[in-house]
Design a protein around this motif. Structure first.
Motif, PDB file in Angstrom:
ATOM      1  N   GLU A   1     -43.908 -16.283-114.213  1.00 51.83           N
ATOM      2  CA  GLU A   1     -44.727 -14.496-113.491  1.00 51.83           C
ATOM      3  C   GLU A   1     -45.334 -14.435-114.937  1.00 51.83           C
ATOM      4  O   GLU A   1     -44.989 -14.897-115.929  1.00 51.83           O
ATOM      5  N   PRO A   2     -47.123 -14.213-114.450  1.00 58.80           N
ATOM      6  CA  PRO A   2     -47.752 -14.166-115.300  1.00 58.80           C
ATOM      7  C   PRO A   2     -47.885 -12.891-116.060  1.00 58.80           C
ATOM      8  O   PRO A   2     -47.327 -11.683-115.662  1.00 58.80           O
ATOM      9  N   SER A   3     -48.095 -12.746-117.963  1.00 56.36           N
ATOM     10  CA  SER A   3     -47.823 -11.528-118.202  1.00 56.36           C
ATOM     11  C   SER A   3     -48.860 -11.834-119.474  1.00 56.36           C
ATOM     12  O   SER A   3     -49.505 -13.121-120.312  1.00 56.36           O
ATOM     13  N   ASP A   4     -48.961 -10.712-120.867  1.00 57.65           N
ATOM     14  CA  ASP A   4     -49.551 -10.700-121.294  1.00 57.65           C
ATOM     15  C   ASP A   4     -49.838 -12.029-122.372  1.00 57.65           C
ATOM     16  O   ASP A   4     -49.930 -12.359-123.326  1.00 57.65           O
ATOM     17  N   ASP A   5     -48.531 -11.423-122.867  1.00 57.24           N
ATOM     18  CA  ASP A   5     -47.623 -12.812-123.958  1.00 57.24           C
ATOM     19  C   ASP A   5     -47.753 -14.087-123.677  1.00 57.24           C
ATOM     20  O   ASP A   5     -48.364 -14.548-124.030  1.00 57.24           O
ATOM     21  N   LEU A   6     -47.778 -14.593-122.198  1.00 58.59           N
ATOM     22  CA  LEU A   6     -48.074 -15.637-121.189  1.00 58.59           C
ATOM     23  C   LEU A   6     -49.562 -16.274-121.926  1.00 58.59           C
ATOM     24  O   LEU A   6     -49.577 -17.196-122.124  1.00 58.59           O
TER      25      LEU A   6
ATOM     26  N   LYS B   1     -51.641 -14.864-124.623  1.00 55.87           N
ATOM     27  CA  LYS B   1     -51.533 -15.153-125.643  1.00 55.87           C
ATOM     28  C   LYS B   1     -50.908 -16.448-126.356  1.00 55.87           C
ATOM     29  O   LYS B   1     -51.653 -17.667-126.855  1.00 55.87           O
ATOM     30  N   ALA B   2     -50.034 -17.032-125.931  1.00 54.70           N
ATOM     31  CA  ALA B   2     -49.251 -18.376-125.617  1.00 54.70           C
ATOM     32  C   ALA B   2     -50.058 -19.063-125.353  1.00 54.70           C
ATOM     33  O   ALA B   2     -50.374 -20.413-126.020  1.00 54.70           O
ATOM     34  N   VAL B   3     -50.978 -19.561-124.067  1.00 65.94           N
ATOM     35  CA  VAL B   3     -51.682 -19.751-123.463  1.00 65.94           C
ATOM     36  C   VAL B   3     -52.378 -20.548-124.398  1.00 65.94           C
ATOM     37  O   VAL B   3     -53.037 -21.672-124.828  1.00 65.94           O
ATOM     38  N   ARG B   4     -53.833 -19.546-124.758  1.00 64.49           N
ATOM     39  CA  ARG B   4     -54.433 -19.315-125.712  1.00 64.49           C
ATOM     40  C   ARG B   4     -54.174 -20.100-127.015  1.00 64.49           C
ATOM     41  O   ARG B   4     -54.856 -21.188-127.597  1.00 64.49           O
ATOM     42  N   ALA B   5     -53.395 -20.119-128.106  1.00 65.93           N
ATOM     43  CA  ALA B   5     -52.225 -20.433-129.080  1.00 65.93           C
ATOM     44  C   ALA B   5     -52.025 -22.309-128.537  1.00 65.93           C
ATOM     45  O   ALA B   5     -52.648 -22.607-129.812  1.00 65.93           O
ATOM     46  N   TRP B   6     -51.551 -22.153-127.632  1.00 66.13           N
ATOM     47  CA  TRP B   6     -51.633 -23.978-127.511  1.00 66.13           C
ATOM     48  C   TRP B   6     -52.568 -24.998-127.217  1.00 66.13           C
ATOM     49  O   TRP B   6     -53.023 -25.499-127.543  1.00 66.13           O
ATOM     50  N   VAL B   7     -54.187 -24.420-126.697  1.00 67.04           N
ATOM     51  CA  VAL B   7     -54.644 -24.867-126.264  1.00 67.04           C
ATOM     52  C   VAL B   7     -55.934 -25.223-127.846  1.00 67.04           C
ATOM     53  O   VAL B   7     -56.089 -26.017-128.605  1.00 67.04           O
ATOM     54  N   ARG B   8     -55.799 -23.633-128.357  1.00 68.75           N
ATOM     55  CA  ARG B   8     -56.047 -23.933-130.081  1.00 68.75           C
ATOM     56  C   ARG B   8     -55.551 -24.690-130.686  1.00 68.75           C
ATOM     57  O   ARG B   8     -56.104 -26.135-131.453  1.00 68.75           O
TER      58      ARG B   8
END
Ligand code: 6R9
Length: 650
Positions: A571-576, A578-585
């Protein structure tokens, strides 16, 4: 990421395969240093009615683009696929046909295929089709599609196969462009339980063309058995036509440079191009690449899960395997119907040794975790292949482990409709693998990397992928528009064939395809491949598929807009987000950090062959969704509306 970056050739593969690394190196050097004698020798793998005395006669000179191979040789493609095998394998199975519904199946032997091809060839002649005429084939994945292709080749008619997923309009424009006299189709095409009304679509295409329609006859295969609207005088039932014909038909002697087929393919702009392939060089290329790239041995069961409507189907379902006398699986359906286990079930059922499929199929299965392979043996598989897009290392590893039990080499084959067959690829007994790399050139292929000014780069480098010299399977022209051929492929970097793809060559001389050159991003002056970011994204646990595009950004020049499809149950969420963005960084670099992440649970817009249409995603990202252009080739146009509705860059 934790997976190894290099997979040496497994000892078992090296022992059994036709070509080891030493043989590869030797043959490759020979092939580029002395193409005349290399191809004089390998051209003999095909049976010629009149042997060639000339081998290579090609020019990439501006104003004189001319490509001829084996030009004074005479042969017939259907003879090479059928007649020459009959003395020793008449009763061998050419195709194990597996229908859309499990349990619907049929085996076709070489003898049976030969007889049907001859009957249809005679039938086409009785309808007035002669050598050089164009014939459009619009068919489901059934044995009759192969019969139609080979019957054209037998009498020297030029086939133009149009993928069964194309609309009446797309069909009509392709019929008109090549002036087809005849269409061969079926009542319906079942796929994943859905029916496409092929005959009805054909009627509509021809009605739309009206008086301009060049079509004199439509041959209809009764496949599903539904009623059709019959146009008396024009429409002919396949089974009625064949019933009247002899099971023998002399193959038409064809010059090596006589056209074999046209296949329409879309470029970055304009209407689809009719890519034209000729007979001799194409047959040599198809059969040789099929044998060496998949390490095909007589007796193997081979399955290319593409569709005959695409070039992969032409070269690696029809001409390559048949020229080599192979037994293939021909599958009408899709990998996820009636369940995600279907592919594994087919492999076990037919004891498949060689599997050739696409990253899009692998990712679709991967999103379901273990389910696609649960309970399957898959112990007959020996070589796995991938084609169509860069395969991201995550999907590579999943394919390698789940289907290949960690010991089947994966051949990541790079090529194009235009190239006729595989150009850059590992060979299973010769090439240490790096997940995500198509590795090294096939025999006779001279790739190079050039910068935007056309300057060749030495050593490890990144830039535009060109091919410096001709190979036998190369397209010869754009049907009816040689100038467009020259303009599209030979004018960007003069004296070379421009692929339209970007690539990196590493310190070992391995090639990494980075996507179409228009997919390269420039973020604050840093070059980033969209494929690189996508591959990082799909390595995240929550993500099934991702597409990355650039969009205009005030400060950075280009920003990164990411579309992601969550895995089943996520289930997509704001936290997810953020986590995806952090993962790519973390995985690539802060430079690659996505500016915008849009969840696309309904999926991404894809062509019917499974390629993500980034052109559309770029428009949505740039807030230019009123300028989407032609979306008629999408598999499911409705996903576009949802993406626009949920866009984030308003
Ligand atoms: C055979 C086929 C050609 C384009 C090509 C490239 C992409 C194909 C690839 C690959 C990375 C691979 N492509 N194979 N990219 N790795 N192994 O797909 O022909 O439909 O004409 O597409 O597909 O961008 O230029 P076609």
């Amino acid at each position: 990421m934790t997976q190894p970056s290099l997979y040496p050739v497994p000892a078992a593969a090296e022992a059994r395969c036709l070509i080891d690394n030493e043989a590869y190196q030797r043959m490759y050097q020979q092939s580029v240093q002395d193409p005349q004698s290399f191809w004089a020798e390998h051209g003999k793998r095909i049976d010629w009615f009149t042997p060639y005395t000339k081998v290579k006669n090609t020019s990439y000179q501006p104003g004189n683009i001319s490509i001829k191979w084996f030009e004074d040789g005479v042969l017939n493609a259907s003879y090479n696929c059928l007649d020459r095998h009959l003395p020793h394998k008449a009763n061998d199975i050419a195709y194990f046909w597996e229908g859309d519904e499990p349990g619907v199946q049929k085996n076709v032997s070489y003898q049976e295929l030969y007889e049907q091809v001859c009957q249809l060839a005679n039938g086409m002649k009785s309808l007035g089709v002669v050598k050089g005429d164009r014939v459009t084939i619009y068919m489901p994945m059934i044995p009759e599609a192969v019969v139609a292709i080979l019957a054209c080749a037998r009498i020297g008619a030029v086939h133009s196969v149009v993928f069964a997923g194309f609309s009446p309009d797309a069909l009509g424009s392709r019929i008109q462009d090549c002036d087809s006299k005849l269409v061969i189709t079926s009542d319906q095409a079942p796929r994943g339980s859905r029916l496409t009304p092929l005959k009805d679509n054909t009627d509509r295409a021809l009605a739309h063309l009206g008086k301009a329609s060049p079509v004199q006859h439509v041959i209809v295969v009764k496949h599903v058995g539904d009623n059709i609207d019959e146009h008396p005088g024009r429409d002919v039932w396949y089974h009625e036509l064949l019933a009247k014909q002899s099971k023998h038909c002399e193959p038409e002697p064809m010059s090596a440079e006589d056209p074999l087929f046209i296949l329409y393919t879309s470029g970055s702009t304009g209407k689809p191009k009719g890519v034209l392939h000729t007979t001799g060089g194409y047959m040599v290329w198809a059969s040789m690449t099929h044998q060496y790239v998949f390490d095909y041995h007589p007796g193997d069961i081979y399955w290319c899960a593409a569709d005959v409507g695409w070039v992969t189907g032409h070269t690696y379902i029809v001409y390559g395997p048949l020229a080599n006398g192979a037994s293939s699986v021909l599958f009408e359906g899709v990998p996820t119907y009636p369940s995600v286990k279907r592919m594994a079930q087919i492999i076990d059922k037919y004891q498949v040794n060689i599997l050739y499929t696409a990253p899009t199929a692998i990712r679709a299965l991967m999103a379901h975790g273990e389910a696609p392979v649960a309970g399957a043996q898959l112990n007959t598989l020996r070589t796995l292949g991938s084609v169509g897009e860069p395969i991201n290392p995550e999907a590579w590893s999943w394919y390698h482990e789940k289907f290949g039990h960690g010991n089947c080499p994966i051949v990541d084959t790079w090529w194009q409709t235009e190239t006729g067959g595989i150009l850059i690829t590992p060979l299973p007994g010769a090439t240490a693998l790096k997940p995500g790399s198509a590795t090294r050139p096939f025999f006779g292929v001279k790739p190079a990397i050039v910068d935007n000014e056309g300057k060749q780069q030495e050593g490890a480098a990144e830039g535009n992928l060109v091919i410096l010299d001709s190979w036998p399977g190369q397209m010869r022209t754009v049907f009816g528009d040689h100038e467009r051929f020259e303009q599209t492929y030979f004018s960007t970097y003069q004296g070379t064939y421009f692929t339209g793809d970007g690539a990196r060559r590493d310190e070992d001389g391995y090639y990494w395809l980075t996507g179409r050159v228009d997919d390269v991003l420039n973020i604050s002056g840093h070059r980033l491949g969209t494929a690189e970011i996508e591959s990082c994204l799909v390595a995240h646990d929550a993500i099934a598929e991702a597409a990355v595009v650039g969009y205009p950004h005030d400060i950075k020049g280009q920003g990164i807009y990411v579309y992601v499809t969550p895995r089943v149950g996520v289930e997509p969420s704001d936290d997810l987000t953020k986590a995806v963005r952090a993962w790519v960084r973390q995985e690539i670099s802060p430079i690659a950090s996505p500016d915008i992440i849009q969840w696309a649970p309904q999926g991404l817009p894809k062509t019917r062959s499974g390629k993500i249409m980034r052109r559309i995603l770029r428009k949505i990202a740039a807030n230019e969704h009123d300028q989407l252009g032609d979306i008629s080739t999408l598999a499911d146009p409705s996903v576009v509306d949802q993406l626009i509705e949920n866009r984030l860059n308003r």
